[in-house]
Design a protein around this motif. Structure first.
Motif, PDB file in Angstrom:
ATOM      1  N   GLN A 101      12.130  19.110  58.276  1.00  0.00           N
ATOM      2  CA  GLN A 101      13.287  18.678  59.068  1.00  0.00           C
ATOM      3  C   GLN A 101      14.571  18.959  58.297  1.00  0.00           C
ATOM      4  O   GLN A 101      14.620  18.775  57.097  1.00  0.00           O
ATOM      5  N   TYR A 102      15.594  19.371  58.972  1.00  0.00           N
ATOM      6  CA  TYR A 102      16.872  19.736  58.332  1.00  0.00           C
ATOM      7  C   TYR A 102      16.643  20.593  57.095  1.00  0.00           C
ATOM      8  O   TYR A 102      17.025  20.226  55.990  1.00  0.00           O
ATOM      9  N   PRO A 103      16.028  21.766  57.268  1.00  0.00           N
ATOM     10  CA  PRO A 103      15.644  22.563  56.098  1.00  0.00           C
ATOM     11  C   PRO A 103      16.848  23.149  55.356  1.00  0.00           C
ATOM     12  O   PRO A 103      16.695  23.614  54.246  1.00  0.00           O
ATOM     13  N   GLU A 104      18.039  23.075  55.958  1.00  0.00           N
ATOM     14  CA  GLU A 104      19.197  23.678  55.288  1.00  0.00           C
ATOM     15  C   GLU A 104      19.534  22.985  53.972  1.00  0.00           C
ATOM     16  O   GLU A 104      20.211  23.540  53.128  1.00  0.00           O
ATOM     17  N   TYR A 105      19.001  21.742  53.763  1.00  0.00           N
ATOM     18  CA  TYR A 105      19.295  21.032  52.512  1.00  0.00           C
ATOM     19  C   TYR A 105      18.518  21.592  51.328  1.00  0.00           C
ATOM     20  O   TYR A 105      18.748  21.185  50.209  1.00  0.00           O
ATOM     21  N   GLN A 106      17.565  22.486  51.579  1.00  0.00           N
ATOM     22  CA  GLN A 106      16.773  22.990  50.468  1.00  0.00           C
ATOM     23  C   GLN A 106      17.355  24.262  49.866  1.00  0.00           C
ATOM     24  O   GLN A 106      16.866  24.763  48.876  1.00  0.00           O
ATOM     25  N   LEU A 107      18.427  24.816  50.480  1.00  0.00           N
ATOM     26  CA  LEU A 107      19.004  26.058  49.980  1.00  0.00           C
ATOM     27  C   LEU A 107      19.660  25.808  48.626  1.00  0.00           C
ATOM     28  O   LEU A 107      20.300  24.792  48.424  1.00  0.00           O
ATOM     29  N   PHE A 108      19.484  26.747  47.696  1.00  0.00           N
ATOM     30  CA  PHE A 108      20.061  26.506  46.371  1.00  0.00           C
ATOM     31  C   PHE A 108      20.518  27.778  45.676  1.00  0.00           C
ATOM     32  O   PHE A 108      21.317  27.727  44.757  1.00  0.00           O
ATOM     33  N   ASP A 109      20.012  28.946  46.084  1.00  0.00           N
ATOM     34  CA  ASP A 109      20.241  30.134  45.259  1.00  0.00           C
ATOM     35  C   ASP A 109      21.639  30.718  45.468  1.00  0.00           C
ATOM     36  O   ASP A 109      22.380  30.285  46.333  1.00  0.00           O
ATOM     37  N   GLU A 110      21.976  31.729  44.643  1.00  0.00           N
ATOM     38  CA  GLU A 110      23.332  32.266  44.682  1.00  0.00           C
ATOM     39  C   GLU A 110      23.611  33.051  45.953  1.00  0.00           C
ATOM     40  O   GLU A 110      24.715  33.021  46.476  1.00  0.00           O
ATOM     41  N   THR A 111      22.617  33.790  46.420  1.00  0.00           N
ATOM     42  CA  THR A 111      22.834  34.570  47.640  1.00  0.00           C
ATOM     43  C   THR A 111      21.751  34.231  48.663  1.00  0.00           C
ATOM     44  O   THR A 111      20.698  33.708  48.328  1.00  0.00           O
ATOM     45  N   VAL A 112      22.077  34.539  49.907  1.00  0.00           N
ATOM     46  CA  VAL A 112      21.125  34.331  50.993  1.00  0.00           C
ATOM     47  C   VAL A 112      19.855  35.135  50.718  1.00  0.00           C
ATOM     48  O   VAL A 112      18.734  34.655  50.878  1.00  0.00           O
ATOM     49  N   ARG A 113      20.070  36.368  50.232  1.00  0.00           N
ATOM     50  CA  ARG A 113      18.944  37.252  49.939  1.00  0.00           C
ATOM     51  C   ARG A 113      17.976  36.611  48.942  1.00  0.00           C
ATOM     52  O   ARG A 113      16.770  36.566  49.167  1.00  0.00           O
ATOM     53  N   ALA A 114      18.540  36.076  47.847  1.00  0.00           N
ATOM     54  CA  ALA A 114      17.699  35.471  46.814  1.00  0.00           C
ATOM     55  C   ALA A 114      16.995  34.234  47.337  1.00  0.00           C
ATOM     56  O   ALA A 114      15.836  33.968  46.991  1.00  0.00           O
ATOM     57  N   ASP A 115      17.701  33.478  48.185  1.00  0.00           N
ATOM     58  CA  ASP A 115      17.102  32.242  48.676  1.00  0.00           C
ATOM     59  C   ASP A 115      15.928  32.513  49.600  1.00  0.00           C
ATOM     60  O   ASP A 115      14.899  31.837  49.523  1.00  0.00           O
ATOM     61  N   ILE A 116      16.086  33.510  50.460  1.00  0.00           N
ATOM     62  CA  ILE A 116      14.968  33.837  51.360  1.00  0.00           C
ATOM     63  C   ILE A 116      13.773  34.330  50.550  1.00  0.00           C
ATOM     64  O   ILE A 116      12.623  34.087  50.894  1.00  0.00           O
ATOM     65  N   GLY A 117      14.062  35.010  49.428  1.00  0.00           N
ATOM     66  CA  GLY A 117      12.982  35.574  48.614  1.00  0.00           C
ATOM     67  C   GLY A 117      12.344  34.608  47.631  1.00  0.00           C
ATOM     68  O   GLY A 117      11.418  34.980  46.916  1.00  0.00           O
TER      69      GLY A 117
END
Lengths: 286, 287
Positions: B92-108
């Protein structure tokens, strides 16, 4: 799970201790802590133990819960006890002598009573204060007790507000940590295996989101407080005003009696000059 | 075997042995069919979120088994991470787990944890980003500079990049505007179609369920209240309101029409089905 920590947790209830004014409890807790350090012989300790058990019974909190609060500090207790056993020197022959280690009876007795003292300290103050006082009542009490310091321009209200906010958000933060941990675990993050460096690195995906949301929450809270015209303690009135009642006076009296008795038990026996075996054991000065 | 995931007599109890003990799931049996979109619906506190955490091994059932392809996921507790790559969970509300410098790195992130090669990772990241509708221009931005809806998509892409056999989403559309809702839920449909994977969707919205799911499981008070195909569940829509759930708007209209003596036939739980039913009815009246 991380949410199972009990030390310093409030257990709601309606016992005598729950109903006492928080200021009374704070003052009594300080008095209790000082008096624990007065006790210096077996009889005084027995009296103290009885008093603590009596308070625990009055608080209606199960003994199991109270003992569970001691668990986290058991290592510290053991450590102090061991230090006491080895470092105390007494009169006469040592009990055990081996290489550079000398153990005296006095050291063992002292270690035991030191452990008892720490356990009683934790039990007494948690039953008297932390387990039976809600965090809000606690900060209200502190603010009221410290309010004389406002004369020398100390921001007492601000400190109290900071404290209650911090206490209020501990459970929220724990919950959030668990949530983000689970989210990162779902993406294959591993928090419990690997070398020290790897494990430290694994914390980055946990700490960054936690910081980001904490700052965001702080800002939202500040805005929400300003929307309600919060200006520190200027013109602020309390919903639940603290008032001393008869029961508080009664407890002050009982406690004064308790402290007086304890001091008597710790000081008087040595001025009589009695010398028989039982008497010497009972009032063995630790 | 047609069931990709199966729960057998699964119970879960919080804080066992303390005064705060709470049964979150009580002997639950559910089968999730391969290649289907299954909706999980229930009142707040019915045990949906607990169930979701059991599916990829974040929680261990107090008793019972969770079977993935017929194998108990807790047979080898050390390999639980492999299960988490196969059962992708979007919280739920998964946007709180984002942490990396770029979107690319976070997805990976998940792929790097899995130990894949850089080339393969960047390929999969781009694919997952396209899938969830993240433009290539966003890939090198910081995830913290994106809008709420975009962040949500990045988080979902981070799971889709693992190409899980089962994609589990806990309220993926909560708090989004209608358009963001449609887009995210629509992309789930194409995920199931394109990869042949299964999707489990937790939602409060009956309309979403009726629209996007093949099967529905209704939870109530820590137990499975009902399960079946969308048609089976929604044909007895009144029953659902007895467990505190809302029924689709069109079902409500159909019920009022029935009270007025107008009996419609067909799939009355979607707008399209309702339209057809009304057209059929008016056609017959004109005749």
């Amino acid at each position: 799970m991380i949410s199972d920590i009990t030390l310093g947790q409030f257990f709601p209830g309606n016992s005598v201790l729950h109903r006492l004014d928080p200021r009374t409890k704070i003052i009594l807790t300080v008095a209790f802590i000082v008096s624990v350090f007065f006790a210096n012989n077996p009889v005084a300790f027995a009296f103290l133990t009885l008093a603590v058990c009596f308070m625990t019974a009055l608080s209606r909190i199960s003994l199991k819960v109270v003992l569970k609060g001691i668990k986290p500090i058991i290592l510290i207790i053991l450590f102090t006890a061991i230090i006491n056993v080895f470092m105390t020197t007494g009169e006469g022959e040592p009990l055990i002598e081996f290489w550079i280690i000398k153990i005296y009876t006095r050291g063992i007795v002292r270690a035991v009573f030191m452990a008892v003292r720490v356990i009683l300290l934790i039990m007494g103050s948690s039953v008297l204060l932390t387990y039976t006082t809600s965090p809000i009542a606690l900060t209200d009490g502190l603010e009221s007790l410290l309010s004389p310091l406002k004369v020398i321009k100390l921001p007492v209200h601000t400190f109290a507000m900071m404290m209650s906010i911090a206490l209020r958000f501990i459970p929220t933060l724990v919950e959030e940590t668990e949530k983000i941990m689970n989210a990162q675990k779902s993406r294959g993050a591993d928090f419990s295996n690997g070398s020290l460096v790897e494990r430290a690195k694994a914390l980055i995906p946990l700490l960054i989101p936690l910081f980001v949301s904490s700052f965001k929450r702080a800002e939202e809270l500040a805005t929400a407080m300003e929307c309600r015209c919060y200006r520190g303690d200027k013109n602020r009135v309390k919903l639940n005003k603290l008032e001393y009642h008869g029961i508080d006076l009664a407890w002050f009296l009982i406690f004064a009696l308790f402290v007086a008795l304890l001091v008597c038990l710790s000081v008087l026996p040595y001025s009589f000059g009695v010398d028989n075996e039982l008497y010497n054991i009972l009032f063995y000065k630790i | 075997m047609s069931n990709i995931l199966e729960l057998k007599d699964v119970s879960f109890v919080y804080s066992e042995g303390t005064p705060f003990r709470k049964v979150a799931l009580n002997k639950v049996n559910i089968s999730f069919e391969r290649g289907k979109i299954t909706g999980l619906i229930g009142h707040t506190g019915s045990g949906k979120s607990t169930l979701v955490n059991l599916l990829n091994g974040l929680y261990k059932p107090t008793s019972g088994q969770v079977l993935l392809d017929g194998v108990d996921i807790w047979d080898e507790p050390k390999k639980i991470r492999d299960v988490r790559y196969r059962v992708g969970l979007v919280m739920q509300y998964p946007e709180y787990q984002l942490f990396d410098e770029t979107v690319r790195a976070d997805i990976g992130f998940a792929l790097r944890n899995k130990g894949m090669s850089e080339g393969e990772i960047s390929e999969r990241v781009i694919e997952a980003a396209r899938f969830t509708g993240i433009g290539d221009d966003l890939l090198d931005k910081s995830p913290f500079d994106l809008s709420g809806g975009q962040k949500r998509r990045v988080a979902i892409a981070g799971i889709i990049a693992m190409r899980p056999d089962v994609l589990v989403l806990d309220e993926p559309a909560a708090g989004l505007d209608p358009r963001g809702r449609r887009e995210i839920l629509g992309s789930l449909h194409s995920y199931a179609e394109m990869t042949g994977g299964s999707v489990i969707l937790v939602s409060h919205s009956m309309e979403d369920m009726a629209h996007y799911c093949d099967n529905v499981v209704v939870m109530n008070k820590a137990e499975v209240y009902k399960s079946g195909t969308v048609r089976e569940i929604f044909s007895e829509a009144e029953e659902l309101s007895s467990v505190g759930l809302d029924i689709p708007m069109t079902s409500k209209v159909a019920k009022r029409l029935l009270d007025l003596g107008i009996k419609l036939e067909g799939d009355l739980y979607t707008v399209e089905g309702m339209r057809d039913a009304i057209l059929r009815y008016t056609g017959e009246v004109e005749k």
